[in-house]
Design an enzyme around this catalytic site. Sequence first.
Site, PDB file in Angstrom:
ATOM      1  N   LYS A   1      -0.652   4.933   4.690  1.00  0.00           N
ATOM      2  CA  LYS A   1      -1.744   4.107   5.328  1.00  0.00           C
ATOM      3  C   LYS A   1      -1.117   3.647   6.443  1.00  0.00           C
ATOM      4  O   LYS A   1      -0.060   3.259   6.887  1.00  0.00           O
ATOM      5  CB  LYS A   1      -1.672   2.591   4.139  1.00  0.00           C
ATOM      6  CG  LYS A   1      -2.848   1.637   4.774  1.00  0.00           C
ATOM      7  CD  LYS A   1      -3.045   0.550   3.897  1.00  0.00           C
ATOM      8  CE  LYS A   1      -4.175  -0.353   4.543  1.00  0.00           C
ATOM      9  NZ  LYS A   1      -5.476   0.426   4.947  1.00  0.00           N
TER      10      LYS A   1
ATOM     11  N   HIS B   1       0.797  -0.992   0.020  1.00  0.00           N
ATOM     12  CA  HIS B   1      -0.117   0.142  -0.211  1.00  0.00           C
ATOM     13  C   HIS B   1       0.932   1.213   0.073  1.00  0.00           C
ATOM     14  O   HIS B   1       2.304   1.427   0.496  1.00  0.00           O
ATOM     15  CB  HIS B   1      -0.862  -0.085   1.341  1.00  0.00           C
ATOM     16  CG  HIS B   1      -1.941  -1.067   1.139  1.00  0.00           C
ATOM     17  ND1 HIS B   1      -1.964  -2.318   1.261  1.00  0.00           N
ATOM     18  CD2 HIS B   1      -3.332  -0.651   0.672  1.00  0.00           C
ATOM     19  CE1 HIS B   1      -3.079  -2.995   1.036  1.00  0.00           C
ATOM     20  NE2 HIS B   1      -4.100  -2.008   0.838  1.00  0.00           N
TER      21      HIS B   1
END
Length: 212
Positions: A130, A126
């Site tokens: 995040k 990600h």
Amino acid sequence: MKVVLFGRDGKVGSVLLPRLQEAGHEVRGIELGEDADLDGYEVAVDFTAPAAVLGNARSALEAGLSVMIGTTGLSEGGLVELDVTARERGLPCLVVPNFAIGAVLMMRFAEEAARHLAAAEVIELHHETKVDAPSGTAAATAARMEGEVPIHSVRLPGLIAHQEVILGGEGQTLTIRHDTSSREAFVPGVLLALEAISGLPPGLSRGLEAVL
């Protein structure tokens, strides 16, 4: 439908708001610190942060709104609290770790494959901002598979949301991968869930598969 969108200016919210309006929904976007008068609305959709989502969802349920949560990182205790509150209010609360329909299919395929291959590991990748690791999608995937499934988390600039499930058996490996190249990928799943949420039972439901 009259929809409140928590996280209006976020990475997902800024993409989602105009698409909800294009689909004919009346949408009010709310950001942190803004007045959260929810009177007259039907559904609250949350794409914020782990520190904010529980309070937003609690306020929405207490105001009589059904709730859809795309924010990950909620603790198990927080989920239990939402389940209790939603049942008390007679409202559905849908928590979805990933609204991308392809990601839901990836989890389903991985669950089936795990019945036939000896071992598996999950790699989730990600964007660097995040907060939670492992991701909600990776945790949900591992929970659906047999045995202890290790999860490896990668956070790098240039990524959005990606996941590989690698399964191994004698003389073979199988890789199941899903890539999100744009946050537009979440829109069809959100629209589908909005259409179906009124048919869910009171209390907590988990995963987009609850409405597929």
